[in-house]
Design a protein around this motif. Structure first.
Motif, short mmCIF file in Angstrom:
data_model
loop_
_atom_site.label_atom_id
_atom_site.label_comp_id
_atom_site.label_asym_id
_atom_site.label_seq_id
_atom_site.Cartn_x
_atom_site.Cartn_y
_atom_site.Cartn_z
N LYS A 1 9.60 61.01 22.35
CA LYS A 1 9.56 61.71 23.62
C LYS A 1 10.96 62.02 24.14
O LYS A 1 11.90 61.27 23.88
CB LYS A 1 8.82 60.86 24.66
CG LYS A 1 7.38 60.52 24.26
CD LYS A 1 6.73 59.62 25.30
CE LYS A 1 5.31 59.24 24.91
NZ LYS A 1 4.67 58.35 25.91
N SER A 2 11.05 63.10 24.90
CA SER A 2 12.32 63.44 25.53
C SER A 2 12.60 62.44 26.65
O SER A 2 11.72 62.12 27.45
CB SER A 2 12.26 64.86 26.10
OG SER A 2 13.42 65.14 26.85
N ILE A 3 13.84 61.96 26.73
CA ILE A 3 14.18 60.96 27.74
C ILE A 3 14.38 61.60 29.13
O ILE A 3 14.39 60.89 30.14
CB ILE A 3 15.44 60.18 27.35
CG1 ILE A 3 16.64 61.13 27.23
CG2 ILE A 3 15.23 59.42 26.04
CD1 ILE A 3 17.98 60.43 27.16
N VAL A 30 6.31 64.82 24.50
CA VAL A 30 6.39 64.55 23.06
C VAL A 30 7.09 65.72 22.37
O VAL A 30 6.67 66.88 22.50
CB VAL A 30 4.98 64.33 22.45
CG1 VAL A 30 5.09 64.13 20.94
CG2 VAL A 30 4.30 63.13 23.10
N ILE A 31 8.13 65.41 21.61
CA ILE A 31 8.90 66.46 20.93
C ILE A 31 8.79 66.36 19.41
O ILE A 31 9.20 67.28 18.69
CB ILE A 31 10.39 66.39 21.33
CG1 ILE A 31 11.00 65.04 20.93
CG2 ILE A 31 10.56 66.65 22.83
CD1 ILE A 31 12.50 64.98 21.14
N GLY A 32 8.23 65.24 18.90
CA GLY A 32 8.10 65.11 17.45
C GLY A 32 7.53 63.76 17.06
O GLY A 32 7.04 62.99 17.90
N LYS A 33 7.61 63.47 15.74
CA LYS A 33 7.11 62.22 15.18
C LYS A 33 8.24 61.53 14.40
O LYS A 33 9.08 62.18 13.78
CB LYS A 33 5.94 62.47 14.22
CG LYS A 33 4.73 63.12 14.87
CD LYS A 33 3.89 62.11 15.62
CE LYS A 33 2.58 62.73 16.10
NZ LYS A 33 1.72 61.75 16.79
N THR A 34 8.23 60.20 14.45
CA THR A 34 9.24 59.46 13.69
C THR A 34 8.98 59.62 12.19
O THR A 34 7.85 59.78 11.75
CB THR A 34 9.23 57.95 14.03
OG1 THR A 34 7.91 57.43 13.77
CG2 THR A 34 9.60 57.73 15.48
N GLY A 35 10.07 59.58 11.40
CA GLY A 35 9.97 59.72 9.95
C GLY A 35 10.71 58.60 9.24
O GLY A 35 11.03 57.56 9.84
#
Length: 342
Positions: A257-259, A308-313
Motif C-alpha cells: 500500500k501507498s504510505i 493498494v499499489i501492488g503485490k510483494t514478490g
C-alpha cells in the motif's frame, strides 16, 4: 503547463530509450554468459580427457621402466651364463684334449673318455639351450621397449594436442570475459539509475495539485507500514554495501500500500530492484516499493493513502517473498523507522 507535459514526455521517451539500451546490453551480457558456460563445459571435458591421458602416460612410463629393469636382470643372467660357459670350457678342454690323444689306451680308459665326452656334449647342449632362451627373452624385451616407446610418443602427442585446444578455449574465455567487462562498464549502477531518474523528475518540478493541502512532513512518525510483515533488513547507509531502506519479510504475495497521498512517477522494472513503483508525495518526498510481483497502478496515476499499489514478490536478499522500501527527501534516503508508525 503544456511545455512541462512535453518535457515530461520527452524525458519518458529518453528513459524508454535508455531502458532499451540497457535491455540490449543485458541480453548481450546474458548471451555471453551462456557462451562462457558452454566454453567452460568444453574446458571441463578436455580437462577430463587430459587427466585420463596423463594417467595413461604415467602407466606407460612405469611399464617402460619395469621393462628396462627386467632387461637389465636378463642381461645380468646372460652374462653369468656366458661366464660360466667360459669357465667350463677352460677346465674341460684340456681334459678332453688329453683323452683324444690317448687313442690306444685300455678299454676302461676308452669307456671313461667316452663318458667324459658325452657329459661334455650334454653340458654344451644345455648351455646352448640356456643361451638361446636368454637371447629370445632379450629380443622380446627389446621389442617391448620399442612398443612402449611408440606408445609414449603417441601419448605425448595426444597430450600436446589437448593442451593446445585447452589454450585456445581459455583464450576464448578471456576474450568473452573482456567483452562482459566492457558491457558492464557501459551499464549504470542501480543507484545511479535511480538517482538519474529522480533527478530528471525533480528538475521538471513535478507538482501535484492534489497535495496542496497535504504535507507528508506533518505525518512524520504516523505513516502506515507499506505492507504487513517483519522488518528483516534495517536502514544502514554506512554499511558495505549501504542499505538505504528497509526490507520487509512477508507471508507470500500480499498487498503493498501507498504510505501517503501522491502520484506514481515510475512503474517499471529497475535493474537490481525488480519491478519498482515510485510515488512522489510532494515537497520533494518520494517513496519507493521494490521487488513487486505485480503493480496495480499506472505511471501518472494519483493514489490515496493506504491504496493498494501492488503485490510483494521474491526478495533475493531474504530468499523469499518480501518488500524493499525506501523513503527519500530530494535524493537523500531517510530512515523509514522515524516516519512509519510501529
Amino acid at each position: 503547463m503544456s511545455k512541462i507535459r512535453e518535457a515530461i514526455n520527452d524525458q519518458k521517451q529518453n528513459i524508454q530509450k535508455q531502458k532499451q539500451v540497457l535491455l540490449k546490453l543485458t541480453r548481450e551480457e546474458r548471451d555471453m554468459f551462456g557462451e562462457l558456460a558452454s566454453i567452460e563445459d568444453r574446458i571441463s571435458d578436455i580437462e577430463r580427457k587430459l587427466f585420463k591421458s596423463e594417467d595413461e602416460l604415467t602407466k606407460i612410463v612405469a611399464e617402460e621402466k619395469s621393462a628396462k629393469e627386467k632387461h637389465a636382470v636378463l642381461q645380468e643372467d646372460l652374462d653369468k651364463i656366458v661366464g660360466n660357459l667360459k669357465m667350463m670350457l677352460a677346465k674341460l678342454w684340456p681334459i678332453h684334449s688329453r683323452k683324444l690323444e690317448n687313442k690306444f689306451g685300455s678299454l676302461e680308459d676308452w669307456e671313461s673318455s667316452d663318458r667324459n665326452f658325452v657329459w661334455l656334449a650334454s653340458v654344451y647342449k644345455d648351455a646352448k639351450a640356456e643361451l638361446t632362451k636368454a637371447e629370445n627373452q632379450s629380443k622380446m624385451i627389446f621389442e617391448n621397449l620399442e612398443v612402449q616407446k611408440e606408445l609414449r610418443i603417441k601419448s605425448e602427442k595426444k597430450l600436446t594436442a589437448i593442451n593446445k585446444t585447452k589454450d585456445l578455449l581459455l583464450k576464448d574465455k578471456l576474450s568473452l570475459l573482456s567483452g562482459i567487462r566492457q558491457i558492464r562498464s557501459m551499464k549504470m549502477s542501480r543507484e545511479e539509475e535511480l538517482k538519474a531518474l529522480l533527478d530528471t523528475i525533480n528538475k521538471l518540478n513535478y507538482k501535484l495539485k492534489s497535495l496542496t493541502s497535504k504535507k507528508i512532513l506533518n505525518f512524520k512518525g504516523e505513516l502506515p507500514a507499506p505492507c504487513d510483515g517483519k522488518v528483516k533488513i534495517n536502514f544502514d547507509p554506512s554499511a558495505k554495501p549501504p542499505v538505504r531502506g528497509e526490507g520487509f519479510e512477508t507471508n507470500g504475495n500480499i498487498n503493498v500500500k501507498s504510505i501517503f497521498w501522491g502520484k506514481v512517477v515510475h512503474n517499471d522494472t529497475l535493474r537490481g530492484f525488480g519491478r519498482v513503483v515510485i510515488i512522489y508525495h510532494g515537497y520533494n518526498y518520494y517513496s519507493l516499493y521494490a521487488y513487486l510481483s505485480e503493480s496495480l497502478v499506472k505511471t501518472g496515476q494519483e493514489v490515496e493513502k493506504d491504496e493498494v499499489i501492488g503485490k510483494t514478490g521474491y526478495y533475493p536478499a531474504l530468499k523469499g517473498t518480501g518488500l524493499y522500501f525506501e523513503l527519500r527527501f530530494h535524493q537523500k534516503p531517510v530512515n523509514p523507522e522515524k516516519w512509519l508508525s510501529r
